[in-house]
Design a protein around this motif. Structure first.
Motif, short mmCIF file in Angstrom:
data_model
loop_
_atom_site.label_atom_id
_atom_site.label_comp_id
_atom_site.label_asym_id
_atom_site.label_seq_id
_atom_site.Cartn_x
_atom_site.Cartn_y
_atom_site.Cartn_z
N CYS A 90 0.87 -1.18 0.00
CA CYS A 90 0.00 0.00 0.00
C CYS A 90 0.91 1.23 0.00
O CYS A 90 1.57 1.50 0.99
N HIS A 92 -0.10 4.31 -0.34
CA HIS A 92 -0.94 5.49 -0.10
C HIS A 92 -0.69 6.09 1.27
O HIS A 92 -0.29 5.41 2.20
N HIS A 97 -7.93 4.53 3.01
CA HIS A 97 -7.72 3.62 1.89
C HIS A 97 -7.93 2.18 2.34
O HIS A 97 -7.38 1.77 3.35
N CYS A 99 -6.73 -0.62 1.45
CA CYS A 99 -5.58 -1.53 1.56
C CYS A 99 -4.63 -1.08 2.67
O CYS A 99 -3.59 -1.70 2.89
#
Ligand SMILES: [Zn+2]
Length: 183
Positions: A90, A92, A97, A99
């Motif tokens: 991940c 991000h 989010h 994930c």
């Protein structure tokens, strides 16, 4: 369906220093040091039939502090040194989010991709986010003692990766024993 072992990357598969109470994650290739005991232990688990998957959250990618190329090189080394089937990432920097652990998205995605039985799968980690995600996903969580395991749900707490792998071996044997007893 197969069973998997999910490994948190930082602090479990690669070594991390602690600075000011935080884990310092590698941002450059020369800072990336694979845990020297991991190779033998992962080969044991591989021989036992588990699918081996590293999971990692690297928000420094989204923040621009870690280049994707550098991260890909780290993961190339990780795959070369350890018998991993997959590395789930991940990149991000957004807690919403799906994930991003403690949300279970990464584990659900892996289950779909690898046809995994999450109820028979394990998570080895030094962070509470994995314990939480594992609880939702239905995996057994084996936590390596650290300042980051928290007080919430986890199934087992051990001192290091060796003991975590030994614990899983023990649980597997007990499970097997029970199946034999019922037959
Ligand atoms: Zn993400």
């Amino acid at each position: 369906m197969k069973a998997a072992i999910f490994f948190e990357r930082d602090g479990v598969l690669n070594l991390c220093e602690t600075r000011h109470g935080h884990q310092v994650v590698p941002l450059r290739l020369e800072q990336f040091k694979v845990n020297p005991v991991a190779s033998v232990l992962l080969h044991q688990l591989k021989l036992a039939g588990f699918v081996l998957i590293a999971t990692t959250h690297q928000p420094a990618v989204a923040r621009g502090d870690l280049s994707r190329n550098e991260l890909d090189l780290m993961h190339m080394i990780l795959r070369r040194k350890l018998p991993l089937d997959d590395i789930m990432l991940c990149p991000h920097d957004d807690a919403s989010h799906p994930c991003q652990k403690p949300q279970p998205g990464m584990f659900l995605e892996a289950a779909f991709k690898w046809s995994l039985d999450l109820d028979r799968s394990y998570i080895i980690s030094d962070k509470w986010q994995d314990a939480k995600a594992g609880q939702v996903a239905g995996c057994t969580t084996v936590m390596i003692r650290s300042p980051w395991i928290g007080d919430d749900h986890h199934d087992f707490v051990v001192d290091d990766l060796e003991t975590a792998v030994a614990k899983i071996g023990l649980l597997q044997n007990n499970l097997y024993g029970r199946e034999v007893a019922m037959a």
